[in-house]
Structure formats: structure tokens, C-alpha cells
Design an enzyme around this catalytic site. Structure first.
Site, short mmCIF file in Angstrom:
data_model
loop_
_atom_site.label_atom_id
_atom_site.label_comp_id
_atom_site.label_asym_id
_atom_site.label_seq_id
_atom_site.Cartn_x
_atom_site.Cartn_y
_atom_site.Cartn_z
CG ASP A 81 9.43 9.53 -3.00
OD1 ASP A 81 8.37 8.99 -3.37
OD2 ASP A 81 10.03 10.39 -3.69
CG ASP A 112 -12.12 12.24 -2.19
OD1 ASP A 112 -11.08 12.56 -2.82
OD2 ASP A 112 -12.38 12.67 -1.05
CB THR A 115 -9.00 5.20 3.53
OG1 THR A 115 -9.45 6.31 2.76
CG2 THR A 115 -8.78 4.00 2.63
CG PHE A 168 -7.52 11.39 3.04
CD1 PHE A 168 -6.61 11.02 4.02
CD2 PHE A 168 -7.51 12.69 2.59
CE1 PHE A 168 -5.71 11.92 4.52
CE2 PHE A 168 -6.60 13.61 3.08
CZ PHE A 168 -5.70 13.22 4.05
CD GLU A 169 -14.06 5.03 0.98
OE1 GLU A 169 -13.17 4.31 1.47
OE2 GLU A 169 -14.96 4.61 0.26
CE LYS A 193 -4.51 26.43 -5.14
NZ LYS A 193 -3.74 26.88 -4.02
CD GLU A 215 -3.04 1.38 2.00
OE1 GLU A 215 -3.28 0.44 2.77
OE2 GLU A 215 -3.73 2.43 1.93
CG ASP A 218 -1.61 13.96 -1.03
OD1 ASP A 218 -2.32 14.34 -0.08
OD2 ASP A 218 -0.60 13.24 -0.87
CD GLU A 270 1.95 8.31 4.62
OE1 GLU A 270 0.98 7.91 3.96
OE2 GLU A 270 2.42 9.47 4.49
#
Ligand SMILES: C[S@@+](CC[C@H](N)C(=O)[O-])C[C@H]1O[C@@H](n2cnc3c(N)ncnc32)[C@H](O)[C@@H]1O
Length: 244
Positions: free
Chosen positions: A127, A186, A223, A225-226, A154, A75, A150, A100
Site C-alpha cells: 500500500d 479520465d 497508460t 487505463f488511459e 459512488k 509512481e 481508481d 503497486e
């Protein structure tokens, strides 16, 4: 083994050296100087030496790291790791590697692995692009999960999105034949970008019958963020591709 809590400064995108700045790669993250709770500090001290994999350059030997040969799930950008923990608990016969860059999130995952007594999770705090390039052997992964990366909405930041043709080609190379890449977003414009980018990789075949999105897989625990996206009224787009 000494705890290897990464120095945030070593992970940040900024550098005082203009020459280094010119040559540094564009990264998909900015490591925030997030506060570590006391429990997360303790996890770094006591659990990282057991579950963490030190940063380095050598190729990883997963059967040695996990002490067995088992299907391997990677993941990328697991956040606080709740979904990785749920997945690992539900699939004890699979091994799970989490990548992560956010140290408090890593601390949170370490604590949860301890509470759940999970033996099948290991963590790298670095990374993901560099880890895949330098440390993960080709054709070694059964699944790669990239949930709610992420979106960098922009336009001038689109180059920071982790999903780029080169990154997808790299992931495809690391997957075993028949292995799967699962993603979710999302943010519809990012989901469309993922679909177009992964769709043009010759090594990956879309699992969607309609050649676009798939139903939310039962295997994907919600998750953080979800859940945040749901509270904001966002939709969710799931994608699944198979390595040819
Ligand atoms: C929007 S969050 C989503 C977290 C989690 N997947 C979730 O759904 O709750 C994206 C995460 O990816 C991590 N990230 C971004 N780029 C990364 C990279 N190149 N390597 C490792 N982690 C990365 C960030 O630190 C952040 O925690």
C-alpha cells in the site's frame, strides 16, 4: 534472498476479525484474486529477488538501493507498469520506484524491466500510503506520479479515493523542494476533486497558468487505463504541482 510474493489474503481489505475491521484504515484498493500467468510467476521467482524491495518498516536508503545518487521518480499504482517502463527507458539517468498492490501487475513490470534490461527500476508490492508513511524519507523524491487512480465514483466510496488532504500532505512532505507531483484522471469529477484537494495544500503550487489543468506532458506515456478511457470516449485531465 527468498522470493517475497505477497499473500493476497494479507493484502485484502476484508478481515474476519470484527475488532480488526473496526480499526483497519480505509484503503484505496481491493486486491483482486487476479490470475498470474506462468511468465509472471517466473518473474516473481527469478526477478523479484533482484528488482523487488521486501515489505518492512525501515526507512529506505535509495542511494544504496540503486547504487548511485540520481533524481528519483516514484509512481503510485502503476497498474501493469507499461508507462513506468517507457519512462525509465527514456530517462536512464533517473531512478524509478514503482508502488503497486496488484501482484500480476508487478509480475508484468518485472518481465518488461528484464526485456528492456532496465537497471533503474525497483518495485514495492504494498500500500503506497503505508510505504510513504513508514519507508520513504522526507524530502527524498524528485517526482511523484499518480496516473489514473481508481476514481471510486459512488458517493459512499469517495472516502476510498487515494487523493485526500492527509495523503497529499504526506506526498508533499516526501517531495524535495522544487519537486513535482503529476496526476491524471479520465473521470472529470475525480479530476475536480484532485484539483480542489491539492490546491488547498500550502506546500504545493499549481503549475497551471490558469490555476487548473495542464497540457498532457510529453513525458507521460499513454497508460493502459488511459487507453481504455479513450476507447470509452472519456476526456483526460492532467495536473501538475510543484513543491514550494
Ligand atoms: C485504475 S488503475 C491505474 C493503473 C495505471 N496507473 C494506469 O493508468 O494504467 C489504479 C491502480 O492503482 C493501484 N492502487 C490503488 N491504490 C493503491 C495503493 N494504496 N497503493 C498502491 N497501489 C494502489 C491499483 O491496484 C491499480 O492497479
Amino acid at each position: 534472498m527468498s522470493p517475497a510474493k505477497p499473500d493476497s489474503a494479507a493484502l485484502t481489505t476484508a478481515s474476519a476479525d470484527p475488532e480488526a475491521l473496526r480499526h483497519r484504515p480505509i484503503r484505496s484498493f481491493v486486491v483482486r484474486a487476479g490470475r498470474m500467468t506462468g511468465a509472471q510467476e517466473r518473474a516473481w521467482r527469478e526477478l523479484w529477488p533482484v528488482l523487488g524491495i521486501e515489505n518492512g518498516d525501515g526507512m529506505l536508503d535509495f542511494s544504496r538501493i540503486f547504487g548511485r545518487q540520481a533524481p528519483l521518480v516514484l509512481e503510485i499504482g502503476f497498474g501493469n507498469g507499461e508507462s513506468l517502463v517507457a519512462l525509465a527507458a527514456a530517462h536512464p539517468a533517473h531512478d524509478h520506484l514503482g508502488l503497486e498492490v496488484h501482484p500480476p501487475g508487478v509480475g508484468h513490470l518485472l518481465l518488461r524491466c528484464d526485456t528492456e534490461r532496465l537497471q533503474n527500476v525497483r518495485v514495492i508490492c504494498d500500500d503506497a500510503v503505508q510505504v510513504l508513511q513508514r519507508r520513504v524519507p522526507d524530502a527524498s523524491l524528485d517526482q511523484v506520479l499518480l496516473y489514473f487512480p481508481d476514481p471510486w465514483p459512488k458517493k459512499r466510496h469517495h472516502k476510498r479515493r487515494i487523493v485526500q488532504p492527509e495523503f497529499i500532505a504526506l506526498v508533499a512532505r516526501k517531495l524535495k523542494s522544487g519537486g513535482t507531483l503529476r496526476m491524471a484522471s479520465d473521470w472529470q469529477p475525480y479530476a475536480e476533486h484532485m484539483l480542489a484537494t491539492v490546491g488547498s495544500c500550502d506546500l504545493l503550487r499549481n503549475e497551471s497558468a490558469t490555476d487548473d489543468y495542464v497540457a498532457r506532458p510529453d513525458s507521460r506515456p499513454p497508460t493502459r487505463f488511459e487507453c481504455r478511457g479513450q476507447r470509452l470516449g472519456h476526456g483526460v485531465w492532467d495536473l501538475a504541482f510543484r513543491r514550494i
